[in-house]
Design an enzyme around this catalytic site. Structure first.
Site, short mmCIF file in Angstrom:
data_model
loop_
_atom_site.label_atom_id
_atom_site.label_comp_id
_atom_site.label_asym_id
_atom_site.label_seq_id
_atom_site.Cartn_x
_atom_site.Cartn_y
_atom_site.Cartn_z
CD GLN A 105 -2.40 -1.29 2.76
OE1 GLN A 105 -3.43 -0.70 3.04
NE2 GLN A 105 -1.76 -2.03 3.64
CG HIS A 123 -2.73 2.75 -1.90
ND1 HIS A 123 -2.74 2.58 -0.54
CD2 HIS A 123 -3.86 2.14 -2.36
CE1 HIS A 123 -3.85 1.89 -0.18
NE2 HIS A 123 -4.52 1.61 -1.27
CB CYS A 134 -4.22 13.57 -21.76
SG CYS A 134 -2.61 14.11 -21.16
CB CYS A 159 -4.19 17.84 -22.19
SG CYS A 159 -4.31 17.43 -20.45
P1 NAD Z 1 -1.46 2.69 9.00
O1 NAD Z 1 -0.77 3.94 9.39
O2 NAD Z 1 -2.94 2.69 9.03
O3 NAD Z 1 -0.97 1.51 9.96
C1 NAD Z 1 0.38 1.22 10.13
C2 NAD Z 1 0.49 0.05 11.11
O4 NAD Z 1 1.86 -0.32 11.20
C3 NAD Z 1 0.03 0.40 12.52
O5 NAD Z 1 -0.94 -0.55 12.94
C4 NAD Z 1 1.31 0.32 13.37
O6 NAD Z 1 1.08 -0.24 14.65
C5 NAD Z 1 2.19 -0.58 12.54
N1 NAD Z 1 3.63 -0.29 12.67
C6 NAD Z 1 4.25 0.92 12.73
N2 NAD Z 1 5.58 0.77 12.75
C7 NAD Z 1 5.81 -0.58 12.70
C8 NAD Z 1 6.99 -1.38 12.68
N3 NAD Z 1 8.21 -0.83 12.73
N4 NAD Z 1 6.85 -2.73 12.60
C9 NAD Z 1 5.62 -3.32 12.56
N5 NAD Z 1 4.47 -2.59 12.59
C10 NAD Z 1 4.57 -1.26 12.64
O7 NAD Z 1 -0.88 2.24 7.59
P2 NAD Z 1 -1.58 1.43 6.38
O8 NAD Z 1 -2.38 0.31 6.91
O9 NAD Z 1 -0.51 1.18 5.40
O10 NAD Z 1 -2.61 2.46 5.75
C11 NAD Z 1 -2.21 3.77 5.51
C12 NAD Z 1 -2.29 4.26 4.08
O11 NAD Z 1 -1.38 5.34 4.01
C13 NAD Z 1 -1.83 3.31 3.04
O12 NAD Z 1 -2.76 3.34 2.06
C14 NAD Z 1 -0.51 3.88 2.49
O13 NAD Z 1 -0.61 4.06 1.10
C15 NAD Z 1 -0.43 5.28 3.01
N6 NAD Z 1 0.88 5.65 3.58
C16 NAD Z 1 2.02 5.24 2.97
C17 NAD Z 1 3.25 5.59 3.50
C18 NAD Z 1 4.49 5.09 2.80
O14 NAD Z 1 4.48 4.92 1.57
N7 NAD Z 1 5.57 4.83 3.53
C19 NAD Z 1 3.33 6.35 4.66
C20 NAD Z 1 2.13 6.77 5.26
C21 NAD Z 1 0.91 6.40 4.71
#
Ligand code: NAD
Length: 256
Positions: A105, A123, A134, A159
């Site tokens: 994600q 994502h 476009c 575009c």
């Molecule tokens: P989320 O923030 O909802 O959940 C992250 C989870 O990871 C939490 O439950 C937390 O307890 C756990 N966590 C944090 N650090 C950890 C570690 N070191 N080891 C194990 N677990 C750990 O994230 P999500 O479920 O990915 O949903 C958030 C959305 O935000 C996604 O769609 C993503 O695209 C986006 N996002 C992406 C990034 C990135 O690309 N790095 C950063 C922030 C948000």
């Protein structure tokens, strides 16, 4: 973490004979310096208004402010970020033939930087722009420089429509091909390893359920509880960067 947990996951990967999928979320990248959304130090926990600014509606209503927010919140962190031991461990497991794909994600490109080959990005990616009118796509770098000079959202060279970072904003559909490939993997895998995701962002969060329904074994590596903990064979409440390298180490040093 107990050595039993390491051994159970390692043996499950062997038994899956390559039909194992890692499903990752923002938590795998927190130790690369990119905050997740929902942890105590997460972006939304600290600034609940951030969610609205990550929507397609916000981008369309105020592309200049949306670009400003994007560069401060994501681009400037992600451009500097380096993979951590968890990303490298997954790349190693793939190279060993034990993981078929990483479905992520995340938008940060850290799985690619660590050497993973078969990565499905649900994502989008932080380092490209796209035109909603476009479909023009290009590397984002020169557009960021342009924005820094003018504070105006860059325009599509083809575009003239406002260009958007190539990430999936709330209110946007997920890329069709990636989503379909991810569900195909979820339906056919024997093991799904969920790493660093709160499992609340849909439709991506349906993947582990789909795998379970098709008889896959589910393992969750996450610091806080998720709604699928009770369905998982094992929940590992450890940092991904501590647990995954142990699994890779165990598998590369054992004769099993
Ligand atoms: P989320 O923030 O909802 O959940 C992250 C989870 O990871 C939490 O439950 C937390 O307890 C756990 N966590 C944090 N650090 C950890 C570690 N070191 N080891 C194990 N677990 C750990 O994230 P999500 O479920 O990915 O949903 C958030 C959305 O935000 C996604 O769609 C993503 O695209 C986006 N996002 C992406 C990034 C990135 O690309 N790095 C950063 C922030 C948000």
């Amino acid at each position: 973490m107990s050595s039993r947990e390491v051994e159970v996951v390692a043996r499950a990967l062997i038994d899956a004979k390559g039909k194992a999928v890692a499903f990752t979320g923002a938590g795998i990248s927190t130790e690369s310096g990119i905050p997740d959304f929902r942890s105590p130090q997460g972006v939304w926990t600290k600034d609940p208004g951030a969610q609205e600014r990550l929507s397609l509606d916000y981008f369309l209503s105020d592309p200049d402010e949306s670009w400003q927010d994007y560069i401060e919140r994501f681009y400037s962190l992600m451009i500097k970020a380096r993979p951590n031991l968890a990303h490298y461990a997954l790349a190693k497991l793939e190279a060993m033939g034990l993981i078929e794909a990483v479905v992520t994600q995340n938008i940060d490109r850290l799985h690619h930087k660590a050497g993973s080959k078969n990565v499905i990005e649900l994502h989008g990616r932080y380092d490209e722009v796209q035109c909603l009118r476009c479909n023009f796509r290009e590397d984002i770098e020169k557009y960021v420089s342009e924005f820094r000079k003018t504070s105006n959202a860059p325009r599509c060279p083809k575009c003239g429509f406002a260009l958007k970072p190539a990430i999936v904003y709330f209110g946007e559909p997920l890329p069709e091909k990636e989503l379909s490939n991810a569900f195909t993997l979820a339906r056919s895998c024997k093991v799904m390893l969920v790493i660093g995701s709160s499992l609340v962002v849909y439709p991506a969060a349906l993947l582990p359920e789909t795998a379970l329904q098709r008889g896959a074994r589910l393992f969750i590596v996450n610091l806080s509880p998720t709604r699928l903990d009770r369905e998982a064979e094992l929940v590992i409440r450890e940092k991904a960067s501590e647990f995954l390298p142990k699994v890779a180490e165990y598998l590369s040093s054992s004769q099993i």
